[in-house]
Design a protein around this motif. Structure first.
Motif, mmCIF file in Angstrom:
data_model
loop_
_atom_site.group_PDB
_atom_site.id
_atom_site.type_symbol
_atom_site.label_atom_id
_atom_site.label_comp_id
_atom_site.label_asym_id
_atom_site.label_seq_id
_atom_site.Cartn_x
_atom_site.Cartn_y
_atom_site.Cartn_z
ATOM 1 N N GLY A 134 0.771 -1.339 -0.013
ATOM 2 C CA GLY A 134 -0.028 0.017 0.170
ATOM 3 C C GLY A 134 0.855 1.438 -0.067
ATOM 4 O O GLY A 134 0.219 2.246 0.129
ATOM 5 N N VAL A 135 2.106 1.012 -0.101
ATOM 6 C CA VAL A 135 2.910 2.226 -0.174
ATOM 7 C C VAL A 135 3.103 2.927 -1.463
ATOM 8 O O VAL A 135 3.424 2.333 -2.585
ATOM 9 C CB VAL A 135 4.559 1.945 0.230
ATOM 10 N N THR A 136 2.946 4.221 -1.532
ATOM 11 C CA THR A 136 2.958 5.164 -2.957
ATOM 12 C C THR A 136 4.337 5.650 -2.930
ATOM 13 O O THR A 136 4.986 5.757 -2.223
ATOM 14 C CB THR A 136 1.829 6.150 -2.998
ATOM 15 N N TRP A 137 4.574 5.921 -4.116
ATOM 16 C CA TRP A 137 5.872 6.699 -4.533
ATOM 17 C C TRP A 137 6.182 8.093 -3.655
ATOM 18 O O TRP A 137 7.166 7.982 -3.148
ATOM 19 C CB TRP A 137 5.701 7.314 -5.991
ATOM 20 N N LYS A 138 5.062 8.563 -3.392
ATOM 21 C CA LYS A 138 5.322 9.994 -2.620
ATOM 22 C C LYS A 138 5.564 9.555 -1.252
ATOM 23 O O LYS A 138 6.229 10.190 -0.476
ATOM 24 C CB LYS A 138 3.918 10.713 -2.568
ATOM 25 N N GLU A 139 4.731 8.716 -0.745
ATOM 26 C CA GLU A 139 4.771 8.172 0.785
ATOM 27 C C GLU A 139 6.208 7.600 0.958
ATOM 28 O O GLU A 139 6.920 7.986 2.077
ATOM 29 C CB GLU A 139 3.763 7.216 1.207
ATOM 30 N N TYR A 140 6.794 6.787 0.004
ATOM 31 C CA TYR A 140 8.105 6.301 0.206
ATOM 32 C C TYR A 140 9.228 7.377 0.339
ATOM 33 O O TYR A 140 10.306 7.338 1.013
ATOM 34 C CB TYR A 140 8.364 5.331 -0.999
ATOM 35 N N GLY A 141 8.891 8.462 -0.522
ATOM 36 C CA GLY A 141 9.924 9.492 -0.652
ATOM 37 C C GLY A 141 9.943 10.613 0.704
ATOM 38 O O GLY A 141 10.656 11.266 0.934
ATOM 39 N N ASP A 142 8.935 10.355 1.467
ATOM 40 C CA ASP A 142 8.835 11.169 2.986
ATOM 41 C C ASP A 142 10.304 10.927 3.601
ATOM 42 O O ASP A 142 10.684 11.992 4.438
ATOM 43 C CB ASP A 142 7.713 10.937 3.669
ATOM 44 N N ASP A 143 10.638 9.735 3.796
ATOM 45 C CA ASP A 143 12.136 9.477 4.298
ATOM 46 C C ASP A 143 13.055 8.586 3.298
ATOM 47 O O ASP A 143 13.284 7.700 3.699
ATOM 48 C CB ASP A 143 11.754 8.890 5.843
ATOM 49 N N SER A 183 3.168 -9.922 -5.946
ATOM 50 C CA SER A 183 2.646 -9.104 -6.577
ATOM 51 C C SER A 183 1.382 -9.130 -6.578
ATOM 52 O O SER A 183 0.708 -9.980 -6.386
ATOM 53 C CB SER A 183 2.952 -9.231 -7.943
ATOM 54 N N LYS A 184 0.582 -7.802 -6.444
ATOM 55 C CA LYS A 184 -0.907 -7.698 -6.444
ATOM 56 C C LYS A 184 -1.593 -7.919 -7.823
ATOM 57 O O LYS A 184 -1.111 -7.258 -8.751
ATOM 58 C CB LYS A 184 -1.229 -6.514 -5.831
ATOM 59 N N ARG A 185 -2.283 -8.779 -7.847
ATOM 60 C CA ARG A 185 -3.022 -9.394 -9.215
ATOM 61 C C ARG A 185 -3.954 -8.138 -9.674
ATOM 62 O O ARG A 185 -5.103 -8.119 -9.013
ATOM 63 C CB ARG A 185 -3.220 -10.686 -9.514
ATOM 64 N N ARG A 186 -4.221 -7.844 -10.790
ATOM 65 C CA ARG A 186 -5.341 -6.992 -11.379
ATOM 66 C C ARG A 186 -5.487 -7.556 -12.762
ATOM 67 O O ARG A 186 -4.378 -8.016 -13.285
ATOM 68 C CB ARG A 186 -4.797 -5.580 -11.248
ATOM 69 N N ILE A 219 1.328 -6.077 -9.905
ATOM 70 C CA ILE A 219 1.709 -4.884 -9.422
ATOM 71 C C ILE A 219 2.633 -5.243 -7.951
ATOM 72 O O ILE A 219 2.179 -5.536 -7.285
ATOM 73 C CB ILE A 219 0.403 -3.825 -9.023
ATOM 74 N N ALA A 220 3.844 -4.746 -8.444
ATOM 75 C CA ALA A 220 4.834 -5.046 -7.350
ATOM 76 C C ALA A 220 4.874 -3.904 -6.440
ATOM 77 O O ALA A 220 4.266 -2.810 -6.646
ATOM 78 C CB ALA A 220 6.357 -5.096 -7.779
ATOM 79 N N CYS A 221 5.306 -4.164 -4.972
ATOM 80 C CA CYS A 221 5.381 -3.095 -4.209
ATOM 81 C C CYS A 221 6.533 -2.028 -4.607
ATOM 82 O O CYS A 221 7.208 -2.577 -5.311
ATOM 83 C CB CYS A 221 5.498 -3.603 -2.780
ATOM 84 N N LEU A 222 6.304 -0.943 -3.948
ATOM 85 C CA LEU A 222 7.387 -0.083 -4.538
ATOM 86 C C LEU A 222 8.843 -0.420 -4.150
ATOM 87 O O LEU A 222 9.638 -0.081 -5.141
ATOM 88 C CB LEU A 222 7.057 1.352 -3.844
ATOM 89 N N GLU A 223 8.927 -0.879 -3.033
ATOM 90 C CA GLU A 223 10.444 -1.261 -2.827
ATOM 91 C C GLU A 223 10.895 -2.202 -3.680
ATOM 92 O O GLU A 223 12.303 -2.384 -4.315
ATOM 93 C CB GLU A 223 10.618 -1.842 -1.208
ATOM 94 N N ASP A 224 10.145 -3.510 -4.246
ATOM 95 C CA ASP A 224 10.370 -4.318 -5.041
ATOM 96 C C ASP A 224 10.863 -3.309 -6.782
ATOM 97 O O ASP A 224 11.666 -3.746 -7.123
ATOM 98 C CB ASP A 224 9.313 -5.256 -5.390
ATOM 99 N N LYS A 225 9.823 -2.565 -6.644
ATOM 100 C CA LYS A 225 10.296 -1.722 -8.192
ATOM 101 C C LYS A 225 11.704 -1.063 -7.988
ATOM 102 O O LYS A 225 12.281 -1.104 -9.053
ATOM 103 C CB LYS A 225 8.836 -0.761 -8.277
ATOM 104 N N ILE A 226 11.887 -0.433 -6.702
ATOM 105 C CA ILE A 226 13.062 0.215 -6.902
ATOM 106 C C ILE A 226 14.271 -0.765 -7.209
ATOM 107 O O ILE A 226 15.200 -0.390 -8.005
ATOM 108 C CB ILE A 226 13.279 1.004 -5.510
ATOM 109 N N ALA A 227 14.251 -1.861 -6.291
ATOM 110 C CA ALA A 227 15.477 -2.877 -6.556
ATOM 111 C C ALA A 227 15.411 -3.402 -8.015
ATOM 112 O O ALA A 227 16.668 -3.730 -8.284
ATOM 113 C CB ALA A 227 15.109 -4.126 -5.480
ATOM 114 N N GLN A 228 14.344 -3.680 -8.596
ATOM 115 C CA GLN A 228 14.527 -4.251 -10.060
ATOM 116 C C GLN A 228 15.018 -3.426 -10.882
ATOM 117 O O GLN A 228 15.783 -3.613 -11.935
ATOM 118 C CB GLN A 228 12.829 -4.767 -10.136
#
Length: 457
Positions: free
Chosen positions: A68-77, A99-102, A116-125
């Protein structure tokens, strides 16, 4: 034997971006010098600086994953999160999340699974893709266009157009791999990756992403085959798989077995080939089916077609009383044998696939009806962005009629939505609507050059 990389020792976490860039440049040079080199140390290239660059390369409005973490929320810290992610990646404590399936509709009415991967997985990938691209961009062949830096769908479309026009092509093979992303064999994919990658940490990391599974309506399910469509690393893994399964094999076939001209254009799992001789095309198709079966893939029987197409197709079919040549679809366009108006010579006409045009108009119409009570200026900005984006892709030479059709339908849809804003029977006049159209809706005109002006092969 595993060869070591002729590179400097791993840089520290305080390494700055210029140093990281030079490290990736040396990685690419090593890959270019020795096509058989297996890279034993790659994870040290995944620095905090590279993770930060990967974070900013992601889409900012993308849907969140299971966390449930968005790009903006991850950027807060951001710096603290990236430092922690880097530490877990380097120590091996990193754990991939499912991954969250849609499900998204396809043009033919079926549904395509999207992961849909979580944001941290997207960054690492994304960071690992930046590293691996330095190796595989030296290996991938010229007729592979999908999801590669500096290449796009219009490059592939130009290659098809120019190849058929400039080579002796009489037959076109339209190849469709059935559910390619869902049927990639994990074991064979890892074997193919090991031909270039000997860093066990990188291989374990990729295996974690492949085995993370999917979550649908809160229920987790295991994945034993396939790579989720929507994952940042999936396009690269798909290209690596098809590079060894298809690209290298078809290149050898073309050089050793073909006697006539053969052209190849591949965009991800969409392949178009042109042949001079029919018997060679049929022979190749039979061998291709066997080749795909070895790697767990299957050609779609109803969509893989060999058709007569080229500069002599119109005359040859007319002489046999068989009517107009068949058409084929590639990357959103129907390709048609046609004659030039100026001299009657052969050309290829490209038109937007009718079903996709209608689907896009329907989507815009539904959105306008839902948002009809919003300010007209806000609606105008949105409609303009939609039409500009559509024209940006579809405005190729010869497709102006389809562009005008799309623009006309959008104008009508907007008028219908605006007229339904009130229940009092007050109707928006066409005079005012024409002013709105002139203000907000771009005109339908060709925005791309002819393929032979942009590409020479």
């Amino acid at each position: 034997m595993t060869k070591g990389k002729s590179e400097p020792s791993p840089a520290g976490r305080a390494q700055n971006r210029p140093e990281a860039s030079s490290g990736l440049a040396r990685l690419r040079q090593a890959a270019s010098r020795d096509k058989q080199l297996r890279f034993t140390t790659l994870m040290h290239h995944v620095t905090v600086d590279l993770l930060r660059e990967a974070y900013y390369a992601l889409k900012r409005d993308a849907a969140p994953g299971v966390d449930g973490v968005t790009w903006k929320e991850y950027g807060d810290d951001l710096e603290g999160r990236l430092a922690d992610l880097h530490d877990r990646l380097q120590s091996g404590r990193y754990r991939a999340q499912p991954s969250k399936r849609r499900w998204i509709p396809k043009p033919d009415g079926r549904l395509r699974p999207l992961g849909i991967a979580c944001l941290e997985d997207k960054i690492a990938q994304q960071a690992l893709v930046m590293v691996l691209n330095e190796i595989y961009e030296e290996d991938f062949l010229g007729f592979s266009y999908g999801f590669r830096p500096g290449r796009g769908p219009h490059d592939a479309l130009d290659a098809v157009w120019v190849g058929i026009k400039q080579r002796k092509v009489n037959w076109v093979l339209d190849v469709d791999i059935r559910s390619f992303f869902d049927t990639i064999d994990h074991g064979k994919l890892m074997e193919l990756l090991e031909l270039r990658i000997a860093d066990r940490r990188v291989l374990r990391l990729i295996a974690k992403w492949l085995r993370a599974g999917v979550s649908e309506d809160g229920t987790w399910s295991k994945t034993t085959v396939g790579s989720p469509q929507g994952a940042v690393i999936s396009p690269l893994l798909a290209n690596v798989y098809l590079h060894y399964v298809f690209d290298q094999w078809v290149q050898r076939w073309r050089q050793r077995q073909a006697h006539g001209d053969v052209i190849v254009v591949r965009y991800a799992d969409d392949v178009v080939m042109g042949f001079q001789d029919r018997h060679e095309a049929e022979s190749f198709l039979a061998e291709l089916r066997d080749r795909m079966a070895v790697y767990g893939l299957e050609l779609h029987a109803g969509k893989t077609r060999l058709i007569e197409f080229g500069r002599f197709a119109i005359a040859n079919r007319a002489a046999r009383g068989e009517g107009k040549p068949e058409t084929f679809a590639f990357l959103g366009f129907t390709h048609i044998c046609a004659k030039q108006r100026s001299d009657g010579g052969f050309t290829i006409l490209r038109k937007t696939i009718g079903q996709r045009l209608r689907q896009k108009v329907h989507e815009v119409r539904q959105t306008l009806l839902r948002c009809r009570h919003r300010p007209v200026v806000e609606q105008g900005r949105w409609v303009r962005s939609v039409v500009q984006g559509y024209f940006g892709y579809h405005a190729v030479p010869g497709n102006r009629r389809a562009l005008q059709t799309f623009r006309t339908e959008i104008n009508r849809a907007w008028l219908r939505a605006l007229r339904r804003r009130s229940q009092k029977g007050r109707k928006l006049t066409w005079d005012r609507m024409r002013r709105l159209i002139a203000t907000w809706i771009p005109t339908a005109k060709v925005r791309h050059p002819y393929p032979n002006q942009r590409l020479t092969v």
